[in-house]
Design a protein around this motif. Structure first.
Motif, PDB file in Angstrom:
ATOM      1  N   THR A  14      -4.384   5.283  -7.777  1.00 36.77           N
ATOM      2  CA  THR A  14      -3.280   4.554  -7.487  1.00 36.77           C
ATOM      3  C   THR A  14      -3.174   3.920  -5.874  1.00 36.77           C
ATOM      4  O   THR A  14      -2.978   2.673  -5.877  1.00 36.77           O
ATOM      5  CB  THR A  14      -1.799   5.567  -7.543  1.00 36.77           C
ATOM      6  N   MET A  15      -3.715   5.036  -5.017  1.00 39.19           N
ATOM      7  CA  MET A  15      -3.778   4.391  -3.503  1.00 39.19           C
ATOM      8  C   MET A  15      -4.802   3.337  -3.360  1.00 39.19           C
ATOM      9  O   MET A  15      -4.689   2.298  -2.614  1.00 39.19           O
ATOM     10  CB  MET A  15      -4.025   5.702  -2.962  1.00 39.19           C
ATOM     11  N   TYR A  16      -5.964   3.533  -4.312  1.00 41.58           N
ATOM     12  CA  TYR A  16      -7.049   2.475  -4.132  1.00 41.58           C
ATOM     13  C   TYR A  16      -6.715   1.334  -4.610  1.00 41.58           C
ATOM     14  O   TYR A  16      -6.867   0.126  -4.190  1.00 41.58           O
ATOM     15  CB  TYR A  16      -8.374   3.250  -4.617  1.00 41.58           C
ATOM     16  N   GLN A  17      -5.891   1.309  -5.837  1.00 46.08           N
ATOM     17  CA  GLN A  17      -5.442   0.076  -6.519  1.00 46.08           C
ATOM     18  C   GLN A  17      -4.179  -0.810  -5.426  1.00 46.08           C
ATOM     19  O   GLN A  17      -4.726  -2.066  -5.569  1.00 46.08           O
ATOM     20  CB  GLN A  17      -4.834   0.444  -7.765  1.00 46.08           C
ATOM     21  N   THR A  18      -3.498  -0.160  -4.763  1.00 38.78           N
ATOM     22  CA  THR A  18      -2.627  -0.880  -4.089  1.00 38.78           C
ATOM     23  C   THR A  18      -3.354  -1.130  -2.672  1.00 38.78           C
ATOM     24  O   THR A  18      -3.108  -2.333  -2.227  1.00 38.78           O
ATOM     25  CB  THR A  18      -1.359  -0.227  -3.717  1.00 38.78           C
ATOM     26  N   GLY A  62       1.075  -1.269   0.204  1.00 39.58           N
ATOM     27  CA  GLY A  62       0.063   0.086  -0.016  1.00 39.58           C
ATOM     28  C   GLY A  62       0.949   1.329  -0.099  1.00 39.58           C
ATOM     29  O   GLY A  62       1.914   1.333  -0.397  1.00 39.58           O
ATOM     30  N   GLY A  63       0.237   2.365   0.599  1.00 47.19           N
ATOM     31  CA  GLY A  63       1.079   3.513   0.666  1.00 47.19           C
ATOM     32  C   GLY A  63       0.131   4.842   0.369  1.00 47.19           C
ATOM     33  O   GLY A  63      -1.078   4.477  -0.102  1.00 47.19           O
ATOM     34  N   ALA A  64       0.886   5.839   0.537  1.00 54.48           N
ATOM     35  CA  ALA A  64       0.354   7.236   0.370  1.00 54.48           C
ATOM     36  C   ALA A  64       0.802   8.293  -0.668  1.00 54.48           C
ATOM     37  O   ALA A  64       2.033   7.891  -0.919  1.00 54.48           O
ATOM     38  CB  ALA A  64       0.127   8.238   1.432  1.00 54.48           C
ATOM     39  N   ILE A  65       0.227   8.814  -1.350  1.00 57.60           N
ATOM     40  CA  ILE A  65       0.563   9.623  -2.298  1.00 57.60           C
ATOM     41  C   ILE A  65      -0.167  11.071  -2.278  1.00 57.60           C
ATOM     42  O   ILE A  65      -1.213  11.269  -2.414  1.00 57.60           O
ATOM     43  CB  ILE A  65       0.265   9.211  -3.764  1.00 57.60           C
ATOM     44  N   LEU A 121       8.849   9.581   1.636  1.00 56.08           N
ATOM     45  CA  LEU A 121       9.456   9.954   0.635  1.00 56.08           C
ATOM     46  C   LEU A 121       8.690   9.585  -0.595  1.00 56.08           C
ATOM     47  O   LEU A 121       8.605  10.442  -1.592  1.00 56.08           O
ATOM     48  CB  LEU A 121      11.050   9.155   0.654  1.00 56.08           C
ATOM     49  N   VAL A 122       8.159   8.353  -0.603  1.00 60.69           N
ATOM     50  CA  VAL A 122       7.204   8.168  -1.763  1.00 60.69           C
ATOM     51  C   VAL A 122       5.921   8.995  -1.632  1.00 60.69           C
ATOM     52  O   VAL A 122       5.435   9.762  -2.671  1.00 60.69           O
ATOM     53  CB  VAL A 122       6.678   6.722  -1.718  1.00 60.69           C
ATOM     54  N   ARG A 123       5.306   9.429  -0.520  1.00 57.33           N
ATOM     55  CA  ARG A 123       4.171  10.296  -0.587  1.00 57.33           C
ATOM     56  C   ARG A 123       4.566  11.865  -0.903  1.00 57.33           C
ATOM     57  O   ARG A 123       3.668  12.306  -1.722  1.00 57.33           O
ATOM     58  CB  ARG A 123       3.891  10.385   0.868  1.00 57.33           C
ATOM     59  N   PHE A 124       5.376  12.283  -0.827  1.00 57.43           N
ATOM     60  CA  PHE A 124       6.181  13.650  -1.121  1.00 57.43           C
ATOM     61  C   PHE A 124       6.977  13.231  -2.363  1.00 57.43           C
ATOM     62  O   PHE A 124       7.785  14.296  -3.009  1.00 57.43           O
ATOM     63  CB  PHE A 124       6.793  14.441  -0.177  1.00 57.43           C
ATOM     64  N   GLY A 160      -5.361  14.674   4.001  1.00 57.61           N
ATOM     65  CA  GLY A 160      -5.062  13.189   3.987  1.00 57.61           C
ATOM     66  C   GLY A 160      -6.297  12.285   3.378  1.00 57.61           C
ATOM     67  O   GLY A 160      -6.672  11.088   3.542  1.00 57.61           O
ATOM     68  N   ALA A 161      -7.295  13.243   2.714  1.00 58.55           N
ATOM     69  CA  ALA A 161      -8.453  12.628   2.309  1.00 58.55           C
ATOM     70  C   ALA A 161      -8.228  11.223   1.424  1.00 58.55           C
ATOM     71  O   ALA A 161      -9.049  10.372   1.680  1.00 58.55           O
ATOM     72  CB  ALA A 161      -9.208  13.514   1.386  1.00 58.55           C
ATOM     73  N   GLY A 162      -7.511  11.429   0.395  1.00 60.26           N
ATOM     74  CA  GLY A 162      -7.024  10.320  -0.549  1.00 60.26           C
ATOM     75  C   GLY A 162      -6.509   9.254   0.388  1.00 60.26           C
ATOM     76  O   GLY A 162      -7.167   7.798  -0.032  1.00 60.26           O
ATOM     77  N   TYR A 163      -5.660   9.174   1.023  1.00 68.37           N
ATOM     78  CA  TYR A 163      -5.104   7.952   1.872  1.00 68.37           C
ATOM     79  C   TYR A 163      -6.046   7.477   2.991  1.00 68.37           C
ATOM     80  O   TYR A 163      -6.394   6.343   2.848  1.00 68.37           O
ATOM     81  CB  TYR A 163      -3.761   8.538   2.541  1.00 68.37           C
TER      82      TYR A 163
END
Length: 253
Positions: A105-109, A87-90, A191-194, A148-151
């Motif tokens: 992308t966040m929903y897919q993972t 998973g993860g955040a973007i 680092l991935v998020r940003f 943080g709504a998407g995550y």
């Protein structure tokens, strides 16, 4: 050689919580398949313990998931444990400025990836003495924060999936658990998020006394996974002492 606790599949196993979980589970007696896209990083994880095997996997690809399922289903003793950790955040943009592609992308993972693995591996989880599915969730799936709504939406959805799954599997020998961490300082999450901005990523942890580590979370996942077969820990929420909520974090000045 198989160990007494059976086979565990850990997604997102090439770094952070996933890599730490693979190591902790191996130490606890599982045979671990650490799965991720980055096979080169997985090789480093596998080198840490003889019970860990590196397996290439893209949770967003039905073909990749089906290939893994074929290998798991060939195991004579079934699957003891699935840790849906990928998973993860973007991004941290407000809703008014959010990019739908980041949300997708966040929903897919975080959501569909976990759903694909769960669907594909349910037969193997049920074929042995009884299986266990553990989701690496987040406190973002229980409380929102600005930017943080998407995550949060993805983690709320993953949480809903797991809670529904527990109802649907009632009466079958499969346990369903979630471990929901707060602030965890890993080498890649922020680092991935940003998008590679090291200064913004470092600022997330600045002034915070002892954020959680990947090993802290892996230790809890392993505890949840090693309870007696009749014991199901539905949810474990874990935060550093400095954090009261996603938006409430004490920082030293």
């Amino acid at each position: 050689m198989a160990t007494s606790r059976g086979l565990a599949v850990v997604t997102g196993g090439s770094s952070g919580i996933g890599a730490a979980t693979a190591r902790h589970l191996a130490e606890a007696g599982f045979t671990v398949w650490a799965c991720a896209r980055r096979v080169d990083r997985l090789a480093e994880v596998a080198a840490a313990h003889p019970a860990i095997t590196a397996i290439g996997l893209d949770v967003t690809s039905p073909e990749s998931v089906a290939e893994l399922a074929g290998r798991v289903n060939a195991e004579p003793d079934g699957l003891a444990l699935l840790v849906n950790n990928a998973g993860g955040a973007i991004g941290l943009e407000p809703v008014a400025e959010a990019d739908p592609a980041d949300w997708l992308t966040m929903y897919q993972t975080n959501v569909l990836g976990a759903m694909r693995l769960t669907q594909a591996l349910l037969p193997a989880l049920e074929s042995g003495a009884g299986g266990h599915i553990v989701l690496t969730g987040s406190i973002a799936g229980y409380s929102v924060y600005e930017g943080g709504a998407g995550y949060s939406a993805a983690k709320y959805a993953a949480r809903a999936m797991m809670e529904t799954l527990r109802l649907e599997l009632n009466g079958r020998p499969i346990r369903v658990s979630e471990v929901a961490p707060g602030l965890v300082a890993t080498e890649e999450f922020s680092l991935v998020r940003f998008r590679g901005d090291a200064d913004r990523a470092a600022a997330v942890y600045e002034g915070v006394h002892q954020p959680l580590t990947a090993d802290d979370v892996a230790d809890i996942i392993t505890f949840v996974a090693t309870r007696p077969a009749h014991v199901n820990i539905d949810l474990t929420v874990v935060k550093p002492v400095a954090q009261a909520a996603p938006h409430k974090l004490h920082r030293k000045r």
